[in-house]
Design an enzyme around this catalytic site. Sequence first.
Site, PDB file in Angstrom:
ATOM      1  N   HIS A 280      40.827   2.238  15.804  1.00  0.00           N
ATOM      2  CA  HIS A 280      41.875   3.262  15.890  1.00  0.00           C
ATOM      3  C   HIS A 280      41.219   4.640  15.809  1.00  0.00           C
ATOM      4  O   HIS A 280      40.407   4.883  14.917  1.00  0.00           O
ATOM      5  CB  HIS A 280      42.862   3.073  14.733  1.00  0.00           C
TER       6      HIS A 280
ATOM      7  N   HIS B  82      39.403   4.819  24.438  1.00  0.00           N
ATOM      8  CA  HIS B  82      38.846   6.032  23.839  1.00  0.00           C
ATOM      9  C   HIS B  82      37.367   6.312  24.105  1.00  0.00           C
ATOM     10  O   HIS B  82      36.919   7.419  23.830  1.00  0.00           O
ATOM     11  CB  HIS B  82      39.076   6.013  22.323  1.00  0.00           C
TER      12      HIS B  82
ATOM     13  N   LYS C 226      51.350   6.803  28.580  1.00  0.00           N
ATOM     14  CA  LYS C 226      50.969   7.156  27.215  1.00  0.00           C
ATOM     15  C   LYS C 226      51.070   8.670  27.092  1.00  0.00           C
ATOM     16  O   LYS C 226      50.590   9.401  27.959  1.00  0.00           O
ATOM     17  CB  LYS C 226      49.555   6.670  26.918  1.00  0.00           C
TER      18      LYS C 226
ATOM     19  N   ASN D  50      46.198  10.982  24.822  1.00  0.00           N
ATOM     20  CA  ASN D  50      45.023  10.147  24.608  1.00  0.00           C
ATOM     21  C   ASN D  50      43.784  11.028  24.550  1.00  0.00           C
ATOM     22  O   ASN D  50      43.703  12.048  25.232  1.00  0.00           O
ATOM     23  CB  ASN D  50      44.864   9.124  25.735  1.00  0.00           C
ATOM     24  N   THR D  51      42.833  10.608  23.724  1.00  0.00           N
ATOM     25  CA  THR D  51      41.547  11.285  23.632  1.00  0.00           C
ATOM     26  C   THR D  51      40.460  10.333  24.085  1.00  0.00           C
ATOM     27  O   THR D  51      40.386   9.193  23.604  1.00  0.00           O
ATOM     28  CB  THR D  51      41.258  11.740  22.187  1.00  0.00           C
TER      29      THR D  51
END
Length: 167
Positions: free
Chosen positions: A152, A36, A66, A69-70
Amino acid sequence: MGTFQLLLLGLSVTMFLVTEGVPPGFTRAQWFNEQHVQYPKTIASNDNIYCNNEMRRINNHTSRCKSFNTFLNYLGPAVIKVCLEPNISCMNPAMQNCHNSTTDVPLTNCQLTSGRYPNCSYRGTSKQAYFVVACDPPVPADHSRSKLLPVHLDSTTSQPDPILLSL
């Protein structure tokens, strides 16, 4: 199946969802950073190419595409500092100890559009947004002096948390 067995199954599924995504060789905080935090943003001719390149790196750790996603295109130490903000509720009920950024940051969302691993294809979108992270104390392998580290990425939003505006 009895109630107790269903409860245990539910706990097992929740634990799987929380821990399943950390590949061998990473702590939760290291995997968060790998997935991230990307600063400075790698130069690419457009966000789709950026996402395809960066997600290839992420997907190679898990051997799967995946779905979303960021990437926070923001300094790692500044992301860690968000863990010092007041606790808020997490959107993911399996997570606790969430914290909201007090400023919007540049980020890139990568959405899987097609493909099977290793030929995953992504659509990328850049924007400015606030983000929420769940933070935990570091483990020895993190080699960190911080009291909390992001583990997270809980959510992103274009609006600041209204509680923060009232402080």
